[in-house]
Design an enzyme around this catalytic site. Structure first.
Site, short mmCIF file in Angstrom:
data_model
loop_
_atom_site.label_atom_id
_atom_site.label_comp_id
_atom_site.label_asym_id
_atom_site.label_seq_id
_atom_site.Cartn_x
_atom_site.Cartn_y
_atom_site.Cartn_z
N GLY A 511 1.06 -1.29 0.05
CA GLY A 511 0.07 0.01 -0.01
C GLY A 511 0.83 1.18 -0.08
N LYS A 512 0.15 2.37 -0.35
CA LYS A 512 1.10 3.61 -0.65
C LYS A 512 0.05 4.66 -0.64
CE LYS A 512 4.22 6.29 -3.37
NZ LYS A 512 4.97 6.38 -4.61
N GLY A 513 0.22 5.65 0.32
CA GLY A 513 -0.33 7.04 0.66
C GLY A 513 0.32 8.20 0.42
N SER A 514 -0.14 9.19 0.79
CA SER A 514 0.51 10.69 0.29
C SER A 514 1.62 10.98 1.29
CB SER A 514 -0.49 11.84 0.69
OG SER A 514 -1.63 11.49 -0.26
N PHE A 515 1.72 10.28 2.51
CA PHE A 515 2.90 10.61 3.29
C PHE A 515 3.77 9.14 3.79
CE2 PHE A 515 -0.46 13.53 3.96
CZ PHE A 515 0.24 14.68 3.48
N CYS A 517 4.39 4.56 3.00
CA CYS A 517 4.28 3.42 2.35
C CYS A 517 4.20 2.14 3.31
CB CYS A 517 5.56 3.04 1.28
SG CYS A 517 5.45 4.20 -0.08
N LYS A 532 4.89 0.46 8.25
CA LYS A 532 4.76 1.57 7.74
C LYS A 532 5.76 2.61 7.79
CE LYS A 532 1.18 5.38 8.53
NZ LYS A 532 0.15 5.80 9.15
N ASP A 633 -9.81 11.28 10.57
CA ASP A 633 -9.46 10.71 9.19
C ASP A 633 -10.14 9.40 8.90
OD1 ASP A 633 -8.67 10.90 6.48
OD2 ASP A 633 -6.45 10.16 6.95
#
EC number: 2.7.11.1
Length: 901
Positions: A511-515, A517, A532, A633
């Site tokens: 998985g990968k997000g804005s801030f 991985c 993370k 969030d």
């Protein structure tokens, strides 16, 4: 209010040797008036030059620019204006139809101004071509006006130092000879024709239909019209209430209301008012010393000479208490001239520059002149402080002097008694030390003698046995103490995690997000984990804050439906968190992923079960964590699913600790994900636990419809705007995910849709709390399952906060329903997880305990309870008849007003 009042106790602009702040003059404070009510506006006291407004007229209060700095402000009937700090042009806001919002038009290109004045329905500005000089050349000045019957450019022979506005006219003060001139409507007030000739003024202040000025000898002179409707008013300071009959006190400055005027006395900077006031008007506080005053039509406000700098008002219809601190004057770039001193906030010399921007500017206030008869001047006015007067106790003529002298005498007596008390305490302490020393010496002597005495063998054996017994008992206690230690998150080395994830290769990335991985890894002991890893960002401070926030919260929170933190690593710029590995990814991947089979696997029972479990996790954060935690969030990608299809709430990077009272609002800048962000939080920065409720409501709509929170391939891209009208219309079939076949009975899904609709209401106080949402979802789940004999992941009363899943009820095993033994065996094979206790939480509470506070719900709903012998056969119907009860919970209205105004 028909008059524009503004007065300050400091030098307005760089070239103003004395003041000219009238009703409509520019200063650090101003008041507007009109049919919509009064409003007070002022520059903030923190040196930002930003303006804040408070009052009844919403167009002025909410129209005030929150991020634009101003030199000063002025105001009129239903509007306010300020001189922009960057461009030196006027900018207005409010609801006046003659003075429009924004920079007034027409505007000469590149024009710059140094002074503003506002009347009832007009605005005038003193133009300057070179910053710091009022006149275009040495002999002429240009004044631009906008508004009702006033839009024109006036060229005046001679340099003008200041301007002030009345209701329908304007006046100015020449810089050279200090004489006054006026222009505008003469028919109502007669101010223009009555203006004195060859009379020199220090400053002027225009009222509604009159003008007052401070002469060079500090006396006040007024001219114009006074109120003749005496049956409607009462005089405030004089026998006949004539505003032209002025007090004989020396004044620093004056301001004018509609038919009254107020001034600041030179002697003590206290307020004196005269003229007409309406009935039931409050008088000026006795003994109030002020830095600046400003007048409305029938009221006056002032900035008290106190460190709080919070204005107060008196008169009729004005706001009496103002919960904001304002600047006491306008900043200047030159050093303070003779007769003025530099304002120092909180009594610290030189700190006055903190109230001004840029740093080399300062705020100058006029010195007080003289001392009362029963006082003497102990220190004169200097560059950093006003003169100080001390009472002469031999000449007391006032109550204040008598009270001061008596308190001084009592203070001296207390000092003498305090000195005597110190001597007495010292004597007592010496005696105690002496006794203690003698006792200690005696004990040491006895101990020495005992060590060197001859003891018998029996006595030695007895002492040895006693010591051994004590040590043995102590060894028994030690393991119990170790058992009480709470397990903390394990610290991993960077090399260990790098090896576990194969060097953080792309093959192990899940998985990968804005801030950050997320990588799948296998530790040396074979444990499968999710690592993370924070993406290195330019804002290292913010990244480190989010890392420590999530680490701190997850290491202390303990719940079955919150993601379990195993450990962490902080090595230089590398920040990693180690979690349990969630075999089935996130809810977002199941609902919106590329694999359609994942979506089909989530049947209605599993979807509602996931919703219930996620709700329990959020309910734990809001209701059982102490202090409460606001996630900020909540979204489908932050709800993870483990190998048993149980939901876990994850990603606490944006979470914050809420107040102990969950209804108290927080003022926080918006943070979260678009589509899930609470509109009230986004617009008003008004954050409560109800913001998480809104986000969870969006997740419920995703679960029901299978659509993303924001999906621009549809005409109505926002899921809330699309789904809520369908729910209110009762068209649930059009809302449900077309991938799944709808259940035979839509009643359970209708209840869930109703809960989601309440969660996404625009106002936070209209939304239910998470405990009520959880209760309603549990009832809907039970109704959807139809019977307790059907294999169900979790029933409403089977989960205890802090444990993952419970075994099936004993009553279910022995039920007379047709449940096979094989089903019971499979149901008993459940995974039990034990977690360390949490020192930030309350004791765990079951769902049934949560509903004990609402006892006899069945009686209130008109339902009857079946006999215990028929529970097995009628519990399905009983669960179907349950009705959700969600009542809005919101903070008190006064808290809302306090945090937004």
């Amino acid at each position: 209010m028909d008059i524009v009042p503004v007065v300050a106790l400091c030098c307005c602009l760089v070239l103003l040797p004395s003041w000219a702040y009238g009703l409509g003059s520019m200063a650090s404070i101003a008041v507007s008036y009109g049919e919509d009510g009064p409003v007070f506006c002022g520059l903030n006291s923190d040196g930002s030059h930003l303006v804040t407004c408070f009052g009844a007229d919403a167009s002025v209060v909410y129209g005030a620019p929150s991020r634009i700095p101003f030199v000063g402000v002025t105001a009129g009937d239903g509007f306010a204006c300020g001189l922009l700090l960057d461009t030196n042009q006027p900018y207005c806001w409010g609801s006046n139809s003659y003075v429009k919002i924004g920079v007034p038009q027409p505007m000469v290109e590149g024009a710059m101004y140094s002074e503003l004045s506002a009347g009832d329905n007009h605005l005038c500005a003193l133009r300057t071509s070179v910053k710091g000089f009022h006149s275009v050349n040495g002999d002429t000045s240009v004044i631009d006006c906008w508004g009702y019957n006033m839009t024109a450019t006036h060229t005046v022979t001679g340099a003008v130092s200041a301007i002030s506005a009345g209701s329908v006219f304007n006046c100015g003060l020449f810089a050279r000879n200090r004489t006054v001139f006026c222009w505008g409507d003469e028919s109502v007030s007669g101010v223009i024709g009555l203006a004195p000739r060859n009379v020199r003024f220090q400053s002027i202040g225009a009222g509604g239909y009159h003008v007052c000025g401070v002469l060079e000898n500090a006396q006040v002179f007024c001219w114009g019209r006074s109120l003749e409707m005496q049956q409607m008013s009462t005089p405030s300071s004089t026998d006949d209430g004539d505003v032209n009959i002025v007090p004989m006190d020396a004044m620093v400055s004056v301001v004018g209301g509609r038919f009254h005027a107020c001034g600041i006395r030179s002697l003590d900077h206290q307020v004196a008012c005269w003229g007409f006031t309406l009935q039931n008007s409050t008088l000026a506080p006795k003994g109030l010393r002020v830095y600046a005053i400003v007048a409305g039509d029938y009221f006056t406000c002032g900035v008290p000479a106190e460190t709080s700098l919070k204005p107060m008002c008196w008169g009729h219809s004005g706001p009496l208490a103002l919960p904001m601190a304002v600047s006491p004057g306008i900043c200047v770039s030159d050093s303070c001239s003779h007769g003025y001193y530099e304002y120092a906030n909180h009594g610290e010399v030189g700190s006055g520059s903190k109230t001004c921007k840029p740093a080399n500017s300062r705020l100058c206030l006029p010195c007080s002149v003289g001392c009362p008869d029963d006082s003497y001047e102990s220190s004169p006015c200097n560059a950093t402080a006003d003169r100080v007067c001390q009472f002469d106790c031999s000449k007391c003529a006032s109550d204040e002097c008598v009270s001061f002298c008596l308190s001084q005498k009592r203070t001296k007596n207390r000092k003498f008694m305090a000195f005597q008390l110190r001597i007495f305490v010292a004597e007592i302490a010496f005696a105690v030390i002496l006794v203690f020393s003698v006792t200690a010496i005696a004990c040491l002597y006895v101990r020495y003698k005992l060590r060197h005495c001859q003891c018998s063998k029996n006595e030695l054996r007895l002492a040895k046995n006693t010591t051994y017994s004590f040590r043995k008992d102590n060894m028994k206690i030690q393991p119990d103490v170790e058992d009480l230690k709470i397990r903390r998150a394990q610290e991993f080395s960077y090399e260990e995690l790098e090896q576990a994830t194969g060097g953080f290769s792309e093959d192990s990335q899940v998985g990968k997000g804005s801030f950050s991985c997320v990588f799948k890894g296998i530790l040396r002991d074979g444990t499968v984990v999710a690592v993370k890893r924070a993406i290195k960002a330019s804002d290292v401070k913010k990244s480190s804050k989010e890392f420590h926030t999530e680490l701190d919260l997850l290491s202390r929170l303990n719940h079955a439906h919150l993601l379990n933190l195993l450990g962490y690593c902080e090595d230089g710029s590398e920040r990693l968190l180690v979690y349990e590995f969630m075999a089935h990814g996130s809810l977002y991947q199941h609902l919106h992923g590329k694999d359609p089979n994942l979506k089909k696997r989530l049947n209605w029972a599993r979807r509602v079960t996931i919703a219930v479990q996620a709700a329990r996790g959020i309910e734990y954060l809001h209701g059982y964590a102490c202090p409460p935690v606001i996630h900020r969030d909540i979204k489908s990608s932050n709800i993870l699913i483990d190998e048993d299809h149980n939901a876990r709430v994850a990603d606490f990077g944006l979470s914050i600790l809420g107040p102990a009272d969950s209804g108290t609002p927080l003022s926080e800048l918006p943070a979260g994900t678009l589509g899930y962000l609470d509109p009230e939080y986004y617009r008003l920065h008004y954050l409560t636990t109800k913001s998480d409720v809104y986000s969870f409501g969006v997740v419920l709509l995703e679960i029901l419809s299978g659509r993303k929170a924001i999906d621009m391939q549809f005409e109505e891209g926002n899921i809330v705007e699309w789904a809520v009208p369908l729910i209110k219309a009762g068209d649930i079939s059009a809302l449900l995910d077309p991938v799944l076949s709808p259940p035979s009975d839509l009643e359970a899904l209708k209840k869930i849709a109703a809960v989601a609709c309440k969660c996404v209401r625009m106002r936070a106080k209209d939304r239910p709390s998470m405990d009520k949402v959880t209760t309603a979802l549990e009832r809907a789940l039970a109704l959807l399952m139809g019977s307790p004999c059907i294999e169900q992941p979790i029933l409403p009363t089977e989960v205890v906060l802090g444990s993952s899943r419970m075994h099936k009820k004993v009553s279910q095993r022995s039920s007379n329903h047709s449940c096979s033994e094989n089903d019971l065996v499979d149901g008993d094979d459940q995974r039990i997880e034990y977690r360390a206790p949490s020192w930030i939480t309350f004791p765990s509470v079951t769902s049934s305990q949560r509903r004990k506070s609402s006892a006899s719900e069945a009686d209130m709903d008109g339902r009857t309870t079946t006999d215990g012998r028929n529970v097995g056969s009628s519990i399905g119907d009983g669960l179907r008849s349950l009705e959700e009860e969600i009542s809005p919970a919101s903070p008190q209205e006064n808290l809302y007003l306090q945090h937004n105004f």
